[in-house]
Design an enzyme around this catalytic site. Sequence first.
Site, PDB file in Angstrom:
ATOM      1  N   HIS A 124       0.811  -1.213   0.000  1.00  0.00           N
ATOM      2  CA  HIS A 124       0.000   0.000   0.000  1.00  0.00           C
ATOM      3  C   HIS A 124       0.851   1.273   0.000  1.00  0.00           C
ATOM      4  CE1 HIS A 124      -3.390  -2.550   2.044  1.00  0.00           C
ATOM      5  NE2 HIS A 124      -3.369  -2.711   0.738  1.00  0.00           N
ATOM      6  N   HIS A 140      -6.755  -0.378   2.967  1.00  0.00           N
ATOM      7  CA  HIS A 140      -6.267  -0.750   1.639  1.00  0.00           C
ATOM      8  C   HIS A 140      -6.462   0.488   0.769  1.00  0.00           C
ATOM      9  CE1 HIS A 140      -6.355  -5.106   2.773  1.00  0.00           C
ATOM     10  NE2 HIS A 140      -7.029  -4.520   3.747  1.00  0.00           N
TER      11      HIS A 140
END
Length: 583
Positions: free
Chosen positions: A515, A560
Amino acid sequence: MLSGLFVAAFITLPSFGKILHSAADLKDYDFVVIGAGPGGSAVSNRLTEDPSVSVLIIEAGGANNDVITIDVPLLCTMLTPNTQWDWNYTTTPQPNLNDRVLPFPRGLGLGGTSAVNCLVYTRGSKQNIDRWAELSGDPSWGWDAMLPYFKKSEKFNFPVDGHNITGQFDPAFHGFEGYIGVSVPGAGRAIDDRVIQTTQESAEFPFSIDPNTGDHLGVSWVQALIDRGVRSDAAAYLSPEVIARKNLDVLLNTRVSRILSSSNDLFNVVQYLNSADGTLKTIRAGKEVILSAGAVGTPSILLHSGIGNATALASLGVKPLVDLPSVGQNLTDHIGVSSTWLVNSTLTYDTVLRNQTLAEELLQQWKETKTGIYVDTSENHLAFLRLPENSTVLKEFGDPAAGNETAHYEFLFQNGLNSVTASGNYLNIPAGNVSPKSTGAVTINSTDPFDAPLIDPGLLSHPVDIAVLREAVKSAHRFVQAAAWGGYILQDLTNATTDADIEEFIRENAVSFFHPVATAAMSPFNTTNWGVVNPDLKVKGVKGLRIVDASVAPSLPAAHTSAAVYGIAEHAADIIKAEYGFL
Ligand SMILES: Cc1cc2nc3c(=O)[nH]c(=O)nc-3n(C[C@H](O)[C@H](O)[C@H](O)COP(=O)(O)OP(=O)(O)OC[C@H]3O[C@@H](n4cnc5c(N)ncnc54)[C@H](O)[C@@H]3O)c2cc1C
Ligand SMILES: *[C@@H]1O[C@H](CO)[C@@H](O)[C@H](O)[C@H]1NC(C)=O
Ligand SMILES: *[C@@H]1O[C@H](CO)[C@@H](O)[C@H](O)[C@H]1NC(C)=O
Ligand SMILES: *[C@@H]1O[C@H](CO)[C@@H](O)[C@H](O)[C@H]1NC(C)=O
Ligand SMILES: *[C@@H]1O[C@H](CO)[C@@H](O)[C@H](O)[C@H]1NC(C)=O
Ligand SMILES: *[C@@H]1O[C@H](CO)[C@@H](O)[C@H](O)[C@H]1NC(C)=O
Ligand SMILES: *[C@@H]1O[C@H](CO)[C@@H](O)[C@H](O)[C@H]1NC(C)=O
Ligand SMILES: *[C@@H]1O[C@H](CO)[C@@H](O)[C@H](O)[C@H]1NC(C)=O
Ligand SMILES: *[C@@H]1O[C@H](CO)[C@@H](O)[C@H](O)[C@H]1NC(C)=O
Ligand SMILES: *[C@@H]1O[C@H](CO)[C@@H](O)[C@H](O)[C@H]1NC(C)=O
Ligand SMILES: *[C@@H]1O[C@H](CO)[C@@H](O)[C@H](O)[C@H]1NC(C)=O
Ligand SMILES: *[C@@H]1O[C@H](CO)[C@@H](O)[C@H](O)[C@H]1NC(C)=O
């Protein structure tokens, strides 16, 4: 793996619209957008809503059409690393992970990384997004102003099995008319009831109806980027109808090398490798170049263009043109580690993975009716949780999270492993540190723009991060001590109980959650000592160049990241439209 045995992966070239395969077909464009991930696809779609605005997208990879491994949500873990859809990057050796070199996948082709990711749709907490407003000095990047953009990007859809999802999400916080499909699970999993029962038994793990309301703490049904059982990625913004717009072209299989200036500080020329003859060519944008190459690609292109730390560039032999020392710096990423238990059940994914007949039947079911377990991603539930407020970790280090309502760690509740095992059935709970203090950098070590950049996410470089992850592993073990798991857990495979042993287990086993953000971060207008873009996403100190992707996020949400990038791109499109007076 399943793939070679029965998954047909083929690419058909589309017959619609203007997907260009040769630079010979290029025209003149107002905007040249680099990269077709969430950032590039969404901003290109919105800009070309005005028929007077022309856009060219240049994407390094291919169309990714009709690739069944991409389309089937449950097969997401087969898409990386080191496949035809991956840039195949690795990190530099990570000193706090026993010098391990980790895979660092980045998607290649239409959809970018959203075509290879594992689909979990999370926006982070209100406090996370408000932190963007604080860091950029611009309230339009805060939660209240961004929520309409999150919704605008989203096409919430009802799960394929038709079950009643009242109580599994909060419709007030969702959009139903956007491009990217979002859904709660469309098939039950055998552990669902135990997970929900745990939320009723244990105060540590409360149920939360929806992780995307700004208040994300608790255990929730997973919302995933799925549209009626099929992966929904950024290519949804470039559907045949959209690409058929006369003012939008997409040039595939073409790698951008640098951004060049046409005069002084006007950086509006894109240099790329012409795949037909292997030569470097250029195209000038009438209005702007928009860099959407992602948190690794964008800083890499900037640095090769002479935009970055002038001292570092000069010593490498790249002519420094714009001194912006923050380019590539402040890379922030999530790290996680799985706890695994052997369980007293055969109703887990492990049973499917080691039975080709069963796997083929399920795939056939997905193909014919878009039902069955293949319609969902790797888990049906997730949790965002905080350490107890009296935790010694918080006393020692302060609170690393964006605020008191923001998670320190996340769990994913997986009914089985994602790799073939000879025997046994498993419960797997990856735990991620979602509010890390560690940062790293993307740098270059060569003057060749086609060489891989050096990616150092600096995982666990701040001592609070391993302490949080250690406590998260202990918390996962408390989760399965709830009565709900009685008679189910057979053996704990973590083999670590003392703090020191758990920390060593982490150093030996933890991986990136992929990420990365903040490598071309927003900082306030007129702030020059840090940051790469202003809150309008224009690169500081130059004209004609904007950035729209994960790299502009000035801090990493406890989430996320693709939802954030869709929101950023929707907002960016409105900023650009307003500036030029587009429709
Ligand atoms: C394995 C994995 C799992 C993940 N799981 C999730 C998840 O479950 N949920 C979630 O929300 N997020 C997840 N992510 C992260 C998420 O996918 C990214 O945050 C998001 O895609 C970033 O969007 P972007 O537009 O910034 O960049 P990208 O999606 O990376 O798009 C960049 C595009 O630019 C192109 N490009 C790069 N360089 C060049 C160049 N030089 N020339 C031309 N084109 C170029 C690339 O090919 C790519 O298409 C995951 C990531 C990975 C790797
Ligand atoms: C990554 O590796 C795969 C498998 O070897 C290959 O097909 C693909 O082209 C590679 N990606 C890049 C960007 O080179
Ligand atoms: C779904 O469940 C809710 C509450 O449990 C109920 O009020 C609603 O009527 C149900 N909807 C349908 C379509 O059955
Ligand atoms: C720029 O890079 C040089 C050399 O790597 C480094 O010493 C310096 O601290 C960097 N400057 C900034 C402002 O980060
Ligand atoms: C990293 O980001 C912080 C804000 O979160 C900022 O204060 C700092 O200057 C940045 N560092 C660099 C090198 O850009
Ligand atoms: C594999 O799955 C098939 C189809 O469901 C089933 O008939 C068969 O018994 C399974 N084989 C094993 C070894 O479990
Ligand atoms: C934190 O508070 C809980 C509940 O009040 C208590 O059981 C626990 O011992 C406390 N922990 C610490 C480290 O003080
Ligand atoms: C978080 O802090 C704010 C401001 O101090 C307070 O109003 C709020 O109730 C706190 N939230 C929680 C969950 O403690
Ligand atoms: C750059 O880094 C790569 C990857 O770590 C390495 O293989 C290569 O030798 C380095 N090149 C230089 C010039 O240092
Ligand atoms: C396994 O589950 C069955 C019931 O499904 C139960 O009878 C048995 O005791 C369990 N085994 C263990 C070791 O817990
Ligand atoms: C823990 O021990 C079990 C049994 O000895 C073994 O199968 C497993 O691989 C070990 N797990 C780890 C993470 O070392
Ligand atoms: C930035 O500085 C310029 C010149 O000093 C000034 O005109 C402008 O209003 C400032 N912008 C902001 C957003 O503060």
